[in-house]
Design a protein around this motif. Structure first.
Motif, PDB file in Angstrom:
ATOM      1  N   PHE A  73      33.416  56.556 -75.776  1.00 52.75           N
ATOM      2  CA  PHE A  73      34.141  56.914 -74.554  1.00 52.75           C
ATOM      3  C   PHE A  73      35.342  56.008 -74.387  1.00 52.75           C
ATOM      4  N   GLU A  74      36.501  56.619 -74.138  1.00 54.61           N
ATOM      5  CA  GLU A  74      37.723  55.856 -73.862  1.00 54.61           C
ATOM      6  C   GLU A  74      38.151  56.233 -72.467  1.00 54.61           C
ATOM      7  N   GLU A  75      38.122  55.278 -71.567  1.00 56.65           N
ATOM      8  CA  GLU A  75      38.414  55.535 -70.150  1.00 56.65           C
ATOM      9  C   GLU A  75      37.641  56.740 -69.650  1.00 56.65           C
ATOM     10  N   GLY A  76      36.394  56.775 -70.021  1.00 49.33           N
ATOM     11  CA  GLY A  76      35.512  57.835 -69.536  1.00 49.33           C
ATOM     12  C   GLY A  76      35.660  59.155 -70.265  1.00 49.33           C
ATOM     13  N   VAL A  77      36.568  59.240 -71.227  1.00 48.80           N
ATOM     14  CA  VAL A  77      36.772  60.506 -71.939  1.00 48.80           C
ATOM     15  C   VAL A  77      36.096  60.449 -73.305  1.00 48.80           C
ATOM     16  N   GLN A  78      35.284  61.473 -73.592  1.00 49.03           N
ATOM     17  CA  GLN A  78      34.554  61.493 -74.853  1.00 49.03           C
ATOM     18  C   GLN A  78      35.487  61.583 -76.065  1.00 49.03           C
ATOM     19  N   GLN A  79      35.217  60.751 -77.052  1.00 50.25           N
ATOM     20  CA  GLN A  79      35.932  60.803 -78.322  1.00 50.25           C
ATOM     21  C   GLN A  79      34.894  61.106 -79.407  1.00 50.25           C
ATOM     22  N   VAL A  80      35.251  61.952 -80.355  1.00 50.36           N
ATOM     23  CA  VAL A  80      34.309  62.251 -81.441  1.00 50.36           C
ATOM     24  C   VAL A  80      34.765  61.509 -82.682  1.00 50.36           C
ATOM     25  N   ILE A  81      33.819  60.783 -83.262  1.00 55.61           N
ATOM     26  CA  ILE A  81      34.129  59.960 -84.422  1.00 55.61           C
ATOM     27  C   ILE A  81      33.439  60.558 -85.646  1.00 55.61           C
ATOM     28  N   LEU A  82      34.234  60.857 -86.656  1.00 58.09           N
ATOM     29  CA  LEU A  82      33.703  61.423 -87.902  1.00 58.09           C
ATOM     30  C   LEU A  82      33.902  60.389 -89.007  1.00 58.09           C
ATOM     31  N   ASN A  83      32.802  59.886 -89.537  1.00 58.59           N
ATOM     32  CA  ASN A  83      32.850  58.826 -90.561  1.00 58.59           C
ATOM     33  C   ASN A  83      33.889  57.757 -90.229  1.00 58.59           C
ATOM     34  N   GLY A  84      33.832  57.282 -89.000  1.00 57.01           N
ATOM     35  CA  GLY A  84      34.689  56.177 -88.579  1.00 57.01           C
ATOM     36  C   GLY A  84      36.069  56.583 -88.067  1.00 57.01           C
ATOM     37  N   GLU A  85      36.445  57.849 -88.224  1.00 53.73           N
ATOM     38  CA  GLU A  85      37.781  58.299 -87.797  1.00 53.73           C
ATOM     39  C   GLU A  85      37.687  59.086 -86.481  1.00 53.73           C
ATOM     40  N   ASN A  86      38.538  58.747 -85.532  1.00 55.47           N
ATOM     41  CA  ASN A  86      38.544  59.502 -84.271  1.00 55.47           C
ATOM     42  C   ASN A  86      39.252  60.836 -84.521  1.00 55.47           C
ATOM     43  N   VAL A  87      38.477  61.925 -84.510  1.00 53.68           N
ATOM     44  CA  VAL A  87      39.043  63.246 -84.834  1.00 53.68           C
ATOM     45  C   VAL A  87      39.238  64.119 -83.595  1.00 53.68           C
ATOM     46  N   SER A  88      39.124  63.513 -82.421  1.00 52.22           N
ATOM     47  CA  SER A  88      39.203  64.291 -81.167  1.00 52.22           C
ATOM     48  C   SER A  88      40.457  65.153 -81.077  1.00 52.22           C
ATOM     49  N   GLY A  89      41.564  64.646 -81.601  1.00 45.72           N
ATOM     50  CA  GLY A  89      42.821  65.399 -81.507  1.00 45.72           C
ATOM     51  C   GLY A  89      42.960  66.486 -82.564  1.00 45.72           C
ATOM     52  N   LEU A  90      42.002  66.576 -83.483  1.00 45.79           N
ATOM     53  CA  LEU A  90      42.149  67.510 -84.608  1.00 45.79           C
ATOM     54  C   LEU A  90      41.207  68.704 -84.547  1.00 45.79           C
ATOM     55  N   ILE A  91      40.348  68.730 -83.530  1.00 46.67           N
ATOM     56  CA  ILE A  91      39.270  69.731 -83.546  1.00 46.67           C
ATOM     57  C   ILE A  91      39.508  70.910 -82.608  1.00 46.67           C
ATOM     58  N   ARG A  92      40.671  70.942 -81.956  1.00 51.67           N
ATOM     59  CA  ARG A  92      40.904  72.014 -80.974  1.00 51.67           C
ATOM     60  C   ARG A  92      41.700  73.185 -81.528  1.00 51.67           C
ATOM     61  N   THR A  93      41.793  73.306 -82.850  1.00 54.65           N
ATOM     62  CA  THR A  93      42.564  74.411 -83.426  1.00 54.65           C
ATOM     63  C   THR A  93      41.671  75.657 -83.552  1.00 54.65           C
TER      64      THR A  93
END
Ligand code: DC
Length: 226
Positions: A73-93
């Motif tokens: 969680f970053e400032e209360g917002v969920q982040q998804v981590i895939l093998n150590g990489e934050n992929v939250s910005g890449l999964i909404r396509t």
């Protein structure tokens, strides 16, 4: 009297407004919001990157073993981590979305992510949304909501979002895609999308976000939580 740890499960089809409402509700209650769809999306991204044929169940099963998915969680917002990489910005396509709908039928993918979801709910009070939260992941959740809306309303919401972003789109095509996604999510063999027997149905077709939020808050309060 409030319980120490509680879980609120929100299930329903894509586009019913689950994540918007779940986020608002979690904030009002001061608990975390867990978006399980994001975990299936991260897994799908992993499969796409590995070039796995999504219709090959054995390949999907074998590949999911090496995907380490966690959340932070970053400032209360969920982040998804895939093998150590934050992929939250890449999964909404759209590509990841369609792939997630396919990989989420795999039992090994589901077992792995359900385990993580149960673990999270054992540690903290939360609002968790998905397709099988009330039925499979948290069958003992204190509150279960099944949030639905007609496919026409969900298509129009999506259409308005895309138009607002300046994207060209076709309303009929969006509705056809939503109906197809529903079919796949509802008819799959394992953990299909369905309303749990003890879930409360809320149809948001003719409700504003604020009305849905108030309705859910009143349900939660009736249960003596929050
Ligand atoms: O809610 P979403 O669109 O981010 O979900 C992406 C896909 O993951 C969707 O096709 C259904 C699947 N999913 C699932 O099978 N079980 C969940 N608990 C959450 C999502």
């Amino acid at each position: 009297m409030s319980k120490e740890i509680f879980s609120i499960a929100i299930d329903g089809p894509a586009g019913a407004g689950k994540s918007t409402i779940a986020k608002l509700l979690a904030k009002r209650l001061g608990v975390i919001y867990v978006d399980t769809g994001a975990m299936y999306r991260a897994m799908a991204l992993y499969m796409l990157r590995k070039g796995v044929d999504l219709s090959d169940a054995a390949a999907v099963s074998a590949t999911c073993v090496s995907a380490d998915i966690t959340i932070a969680f970053e400032e209360g917002v969920q982040q998804v981590i895939l093998n150590g990489e934050n992929v939250s910005g890449l999964i909404r396509t759209e590509e990841v979305s369609a792939a997630a709908s396919k990989t989420s039928v795999n039992p090994d993918v589901r077992a792995k992510l359900v385990e993580l979801q149960k673990k999270l709910a054992g540690e903290k009070s939360l609002v968790m949304d998905g397709r099988d939260i009330g039925t499979v992941v948290l069958p003992k959740a204190e509150v279960k909501i099944y949030l639905s809306a007609s496919s026409a309303v969900r298509a129009k919401r999506r259409y308005d979002e895309l138009i607002a972003k300046g994207e060209e789109c076709d309303l009929a095509a969006i509705e056809a895609e939503i109906i197809e996604r529903d079919e796949r999510d509802m008819k799959r063999e394992i953990s299909p999308l369905k309303q749990a027997e003890d879930a409360i149905l809320v149809d948001s077709s003719d409700m504003s976000i604020e009305e849905v939020e108030e309705k859910l808050l009143s349900i939660v309060k009736e249960k003596g939580l929050g």
